[in-house]
Motif scaffolding. Structure first.
Motif, PDB file in Angstrom:
ATOM      1  N   ALA A 183      -5.811 -39.416 -18.335  1.00 23.24           N
ATOM      2  CA  ALA A 183      -6.401 -38.908 -19.274  1.00 23.24           C
ATOM      3  C   ALA A 183      -7.244 -38.264 -18.795  1.00 23.24           C
ATOM      4  CB  ALA A 183      -7.290 -40.034 -19.008  1.00 23.24           C
ATOM      5  N   VAL A 184      -8.103 -37.062 -19.668  1.00 19.73           N
ATOM      6  CA  VAL A 184      -8.760 -35.898 -19.107  1.00 19.73           C
ATOM      7  C   VAL A 184      -9.190 -36.000 -17.839  1.00 19.73           C
ATOM      8  CG1 VAL A 184     -10.453 -34.060 -19.812  1.00 19.73           C
ATOM      9  CG2 VAL A 184      -8.333 -35.098 -21.389  1.00 19.73           C
ATOM     10  N   VAL A 222       3.029 -41.640  -9.575  1.00 23.02           N
ATOM     11  CA  VAL A 222       3.450 -43.738  -9.360  1.00 23.02           C
ATOM     12  C   VAL A 222       1.688 -43.439 -10.533  1.00 23.02           C
ATOM     13  CG1 VAL A 222       4.519 -43.706  -7.910  1.00 23.02           C
ATOM     14  CG2 VAL A 222       2.732 -43.565  -7.793  1.00 23.02           C
ATOM     15  N   ASN A 223       1.806 -43.757 -10.673  1.00 18.00           N
ATOM     16  CA  ASN A 223       0.136 -43.458 -11.376  1.00 18.00           C
ATOM     17  C   ASN A 223      -1.134 -42.339 -11.611  1.00 18.00           C
ATOM     18  OD1 ASN A 223      -2.180 -44.777 -11.728  1.00 18.00           O
ATOM     19  ND2 ASN A 223      -2.196 -46.448 -10.640  1.00 18.00           N
ATOM     20  N   CYS A 224      -1.846 -42.595 -11.772  1.00 15.23           N
ATOM     21  CA  CYS A 224      -3.465 -41.050 -11.920  1.00 15.23           C
ATOM     22  C   CYS A 224      -3.808 -41.293 -10.869  1.00 15.23           C
ATOM     23  CB  CYS A 224      -3.524 -41.059 -13.281  1.00 15.23           C
ATOM     24  SG  CYS A 224      -2.194 -41.146 -14.736  1.00 15.23           S
ATOM     25  N   GLY A 225      -4.227 -40.139 -10.442  1.00 12.53           N
ATOM     26  CA  GLY A 225      -5.910 -39.870 -10.046  1.00 12.53           C
ATOM     27  C   GLY A 225      -6.949 -39.291 -10.439  1.00 12.53           C
ATOM     28  N   VAL A 226      -8.256 -38.977 -10.061  1.00 15.23           N
ATOM     29  CA  VAL A 226      -9.334 -38.280 -10.649  1.00 15.23           C
ATOM     30  C   VAL A 226      -9.513 -37.575  -9.820  1.00 15.23           C
ATOM     31  CG1 VAL A 226     -11.907 -38.627 -10.491  1.00 15.23           C
ATOM     32  CG2 VAL A 226     -11.118 -40.253 -10.892  1.00 15.23           C
ATOM     33  N   GLN A 271      -0.284 -31.257 -19.044  1.00 14.78           N
ATOM     34  CA  GLN A 271       1.276 -31.200 -19.017  1.00 14.78           C
ATOM     35  C   GLN A 271       2.282 -31.507 -19.598  1.00 14.78           C
ATOM     36  OE1 GLN A 271       2.654 -29.828 -15.094  1.00 14.78           O
ATOM     37  NE2 GLN A 271       4.074 -31.551 -14.879  1.00 14.78           N
ATOM     38  N   GLY A 272       2.833 -31.638 -20.850  1.00 15.19           N
ATOM     39  CA  GLY A 272       3.605 -32.420 -21.614  1.00 15.19           C
ATOM     40  C   GLY A 272       3.213 -33.352 -22.284  1.00 15.19           C
ATOM     41  N   ALA A 273       3.363 -34.697 -22.111  1.00 10.30           N
ATOM     42  CA  ALA A 273       2.452 -36.154 -22.509  1.00 10.30           C
ATOM     43  C   ALA A 273       1.186 -36.570 -21.203  1.00 10.30           C
ATOM     44  CB  ALA A 273       3.931 -36.799 -22.607  1.00 10.30           C
ATOM     45  N   THR A 274       1.707 -35.690 -20.150  1.00  5.60           N
ATOM     46  CA  THR A 274       0.268 -36.435 -18.774  1.00  5.60           C
ATOM     47  C   THR A 274      -0.262 -34.871 -18.551  1.00  5.60           C
ATOM     48  OG1 THR A 274      -0.086 -37.228 -16.950  1.00  5.60           O
ATOM     49  CG2 THR A 274       2.478 -35.437 -17.460  1.00  5.60           C
TER      50      THR A 274
END
Length: 104
Positions: A27-28, A47-51, A61-64
């Motif tokens: 997410a943003v 493997v994941n998202c971080g703040v 960047q594309g879908a993420t």
């Protein structure tokens, strides 16, 4: 019965894949991270998202999204930013990823 269920899952990924959240669709304010929590630029390394920390901005960047360092001449002093701010006239940053500008 488990073998049959496993076989069905392997052969029908299109039927169930949309039910499982993708941990690498950020997410943003967030960006891709690897297993050690390091920010990465490629989804296949993540493997994941971080703040996104100060000095970085969450860029699509594309879908993420990825956390990109602010370019020289720009700064960001808050977490979860989606853009970097240009230094005011008479101030500068000389390195990428700056959290403040300094007088020239």
């Amino acid at each position: 019965i488990w073998d049959t269920a496993c076989q069905w899952l392997k052969e029908n990924t299109d039927a169930w894949k949309s039910w499982v959240p993708d941990q690498t669709v950020c997410a943003v304010g967030k960006g891709l991270v690897d297993l050690q929590g390091n920010f990465v630029m490629q989804r296949d390394s993540a493997v994941n998202c971080g703040v996104c920390p100060p000095g970085f901005a969450s860029q699509k960047q594309g879908a993420t999204r990825v956390c990109s360092p602010c370019e020289a001449g720009f700064y960001q002093n808050s977490f979860r930013a989606s853009s970097c701010t240009a230094c005011e006239l008479g101030s500068i940053t000389s390195e990428p990823g700056s959290v403040t500008c300094r007088p020239c």
